[in-house]
Motif scaffolding. Structure first.
Motif, PDB file in Angstrom:
ATOM      1  N   LEU A 172       0.847  -1.188   0.000  1.00 16.90           N
ATOM      2  CA  LEU A 172       0.000   0.000   0.000  1.00 16.90           C
ATOM      3  C   LEU A 172       0.889   1.246   0.000  1.00 16.90           C
ATOM      4  O   LEU A 172       1.834   1.339   0.783  1.00 16.90           O
ATOM      5  N   GLN A 173       0.581   2.201  -0.853  1.00 16.35           N
ATOM      6  CA  GLN A 173       1.367   3.441  -0.937  1.00 16.35           C
ATOM      7  C   GLN A 173       0.818   4.449   0.079  1.00 16.35           C
ATOM      8  O   GLN A 173      -0.303   4.928  -0.055  1.00 16.35           O
ATOM      9  N   VAL A 174       1.625   4.749   1.097  1.00 17.04           N
ATOM     10  CA  VAL A 174       1.210   5.639   2.176  1.00 17.04           C
ATOM     11  C   VAL A 174       2.043   6.915   2.110  1.00 17.04           C
ATOM     12  O   VAL A 174       3.275   6.858   2.065  1.00 17.04           O
ATOM     13  N   VAL A 175       1.375   8.055   2.114  1.00 14.19           N
ATOM     14  CA  VAL A 175       2.042   9.357   2.128  1.00 14.19           C
ATOM     15  C   VAL A 175       1.644  10.079   3.400  1.00 14.19           C
ATOM     16  O   VAL A 175       0.456  10.168   3.736  1.00 14.19           O
ATOM     17  N   THR A 176       2.641  10.581   4.131  1.00 18.14           N
ATOM     18  CA  THR A 176       2.386  11.329   5.360  1.00 18.14           C
ATOM     19  C   THR A 176       2.939  12.742   5.219  1.00 18.14           C
ATOM     20  O   THR A 176       3.825  13.002   4.410  1.00 18.14           O
ATOM     21  N   THR A 177       2.439  13.639   6.051  1.00 17.70           N
ATOM     22  CA  THR A 177       2.931  15.015   5.994  1.00 17.70           C
ATOM     23  C   THR A 177       4.208  15.206   6.789  1.00 17.70           C
ATOM     24  O   THR A 177       4.943  16.164   6.545  1.00 17.70           O
ATOM     25  N   THR A 178       4.498  14.335   7.762  1.00 20.19           N
ATOM     26  CA  THR A 178       5.719  14.475   8.563  1.00 20.19           C
ATOM     27  C   THR A 178       6.416  13.139   8.726  1.00 20.19           C
ATOM     28  O   THR A 178       5.813  12.072   8.566  1.00 20.19           O
ATOM     29  N   GLU A 179       7.692  13.218   9.095  1.00 20.21           N
ATOM     30  CA  GLU A 179       8.486  12.015   9.331  1.00 20.21           C
ATOM     31  C   GLU A 179       8.013  11.258  10.571  1.00 20.21           C
ATOM     32  O   GLU A 179       8.178  10.036  10.647  1.00 20.21           O
ATOM     33  N   ASP A 180       7.439  11.959  11.521  1.00 24.03           N
ATOM     34  CA  ASP A 180       6.933  11.287  12.724  1.00 24.03           C
ATOM     35  C   ASP A 180       5.791  10.338  12.375  1.00 24.03           C
ATOM     36  O   ASP A 180       5.756   9.185  12.813  1.00 24.03           O
ATOM     37  N   LEU A 181       4.853  10.840  11.574  1.00 23.76           N
ATOM     38  CA  LEU A 181       3.747   9.992  11.129  1.00 23.76           C
ATOM     39  C   LEU A 181       4.258   8.844  10.274  1.00 23.76           C
ATOM     40  O   LEU A 181       3.767   7.715  10.382  1.00 23.76           O
TER      41      LEU A 181
ATOM     42  N   LEU B   3       3.380  -4.482   4.713  1.00 24.54           N
ATOM     43  CA  LEU B   3       2.164  -4.227   3.938  1.00 24.54           C
ATOM     44  C   LEU B   3       2.150  -2.835   3.322  1.00 24.54           C
ATOM     45  O   LEU B   3       1.302  -2.542   2.478  1.00 24.54           O
ATOM     46  N   VAL B   4       3.060  -1.958   3.768  1.00 23.47           N
ATOM     47  CA  VAL B   4       3.023  -0.573   3.320  1.00 23.47           C
ATOM     48  C   VAL B   4       4.392  -0.099   2.832  1.00 23.47           C
ATOM     49  O   VAL B   4       5.433  -0.607   3.262  1.00 23.47           O
ATOM     50  N   LYS B   5       4.353   0.873   1.946  1.00 24.70           N
ATOM     51  CA  LYS B   5       5.535   1.644   1.565  1.00 24.70           C
ATOM     52  C   LYS B   5       5.210   3.093   1.913  1.00 24.70           C
ATOM     53  O   LYS B   5       4.247   3.660   1.398  1.00 24.70           O
ATOM     54  N   VAL B   6       6.008   3.681   2.818  1.00 26.54           N
ATOM     55  CA  VAL B   6       5.658   4.972   3.408  1.00 26.54           C
ATOM     56  C   VAL B   6       6.651   6.046   2.974  1.00 26.54           C
ATOM     57  O   VAL B   6       7.867   5.818   2.954  1.00 26.54           O
ATOM     58  N   GLU B   7       6.124   7.218   2.648  1.00 26.80           N
ATOM     59  CA  GLU B   7       6.976   8.357   2.297  1.00 26.80           C
ATOM     60  C   GLU B   7       6.429   9.610   2.959  1.00 26.80           C
ATOM     61  O   GLU B   7       5.217   9.862   2.958  1.00 26.80           O
ATOM     62  N   SER B   8       7.330  10.396   3.565  1.00 25.74           N
ATOM     63  CA  SER B   8       6.949  11.668   4.173  1.00 25.74           C
ATOM     64  C   SER B   8       7.172  12.805   3.188  1.00 25.74           C
ATOM     65  O   SER B   8       8.153  12.806   2.434  1.00 25.74           O
ATOM     66  N   LEU B   9       6.275  13.788   3.209  1.00 29.28           N
ATOM     67  CA  LEU B   9       6.398  14.932   2.318  1.00 29.28           C
ATOM     68  C   LEU B   9       7.338  15.997   2.873  1.00 29.28           C
ATOM     69  O   LEU B   9       7.788  16.874   2.125  1.00 29.28           O
TER      70      LEU B   9
END
Length: 309
Positions: free
Chosen positions: A28-37, A48-54
């Motif tokens: 699942l492609q997950v985008v967050t607004t901060t590195e903490d999230l 299950l996820v691939k996470v990237e912070s903006l």
């Protein structure tokens, strides 16, 4: 006939794996607004996820431009997670509009406001206007700096991920429980580390540290900024010098994205130590997880406060 049964069995097995979660499928492609999230999302989602912070941990998350590169990343997301409480109000709405991704719009399963149901602090009373500085009408948005709120964030994320991956609910639930257990154990150690300094008086540059100082018993007696986002005047600087001496303030906390010029001036005139502390994962070398962040903050503060004894 035997060959047909074999082919049929293979098709059934492949269908099971492709429909029962992420086995053999892209994460699942997950985008967050901060590195903490992002750090917490990786703990809860696992493989299950691939996470990237903006944003990077060294940046001020209040201010960001909805650049084409960020819009592209958001357009491809299955799940979007924001801090909320108007922290990103200056750029997230434009980002979501530009992304044109119906999966992650507010109200959709792919949108999570991690602030719900956080009990916000510093909620202003009366009429709020720009003369009061960078005031957040719904309360202080830096709630992730209380590790207790990290548990609430993790529960919000687990619920959101389960809504998108219902057949992976057991794995996601186990990840969240493990994160919560580990965080509770770590919090006990952080509290022990900070216990000797309960009631210690500090100054902070911006009103970012309310949740952290409340959790660990520090007393914030003033701010370098006279109002949030407003640079200090000569009169305010003089008042801060007087306050620091009167209250015997030991430490002035400054985030990396603020200038040290005024804090260093206050330090020279009063003897209080300037301590540059990141407010987010990735804000300093070696801080890669949510646990790393609080290990760093409590160690640095305990060391600085012990020097003033």
């Amino acid at each position: 006939m035997k060959m047909k049964r074999t082919v049929f069995f293979v098709v059934i097995v492949m269908t099971f794996f492709l429909t029962d979660g992420q086995a053999g499928a892209a994460p699942l492609q997950v985008v967050t607004t901060t590195e903490d999230l992002a750090a917490i999302a990786r703990e809860i989602g696992g493989p299950l996820v691939k996470v990237e912070s903006l944003t990077r941990g060294s940046q001020d998350p209040h201010f960001l431009e909805a650049r084409p590169s960020l819009i592209l990343k958001t357009s491809q997301a299955d799940l979007f997670i924001q801090v909320g409480l108007d922290l990103e109000v200056g750029w997230v709405p434009a980002l979501l509009v530009g992304a044109r991704n119906p999966k992650i719009q507010p109200g959709a399963f792919g949108f999570i406001d991690a602030s719900r149901p956080i009990q916000a602090l510093d909620i202003p009373s009366g009429v709020v206007d720009r003369s009061q500085g960078d005031i957040h009408p719904f309360g202080n948005p830096h709630y992730w700096l209380d590790p207790e709120n990290g548990i609430i964030i993790s529960k919000n994320m687990a619920q959101g991920l389960i809504a998108l991956l219902p057949k992976q609910s057991q794995a996601i639930g186990q990840n969240q429980k493990g994160f919560m257990r580990n965080l509770n154990e770590a919090m006990a150690q952080w509290k022990i580390r900070m216990k000797p300094y309960e009631g210690a008086k500090v100054i902070t540059y911006h009103q970012s540290w309310t949740y952290f100082t409340r959790r660990f018993g520090l007393d914030v007696v003033g701010y370098v900024e006279p109002k949030p986002g407003i640079p200090p005047s000569p009169t305010h600087i003089h008042q801060m010098m007087t306050l620091i001496k009167k209250e015997r303030v030991r430490v002035i906390i400054v985030e990396p994205h603020f200038s040290r010029s005024i804090p260093d001036l206050l330090s020279r005139e009063t003897g209080a130590k300037v301590l540059v502390l990141p407010q987010s994962v990735g804000g300093a070398e070696g801080i890669q997880t949510y646990f790393d962040l609080f290990n760093h903050l409590t160690r640095q503060l305990a060391g600085a406060l012990s020097e003033g004894e």
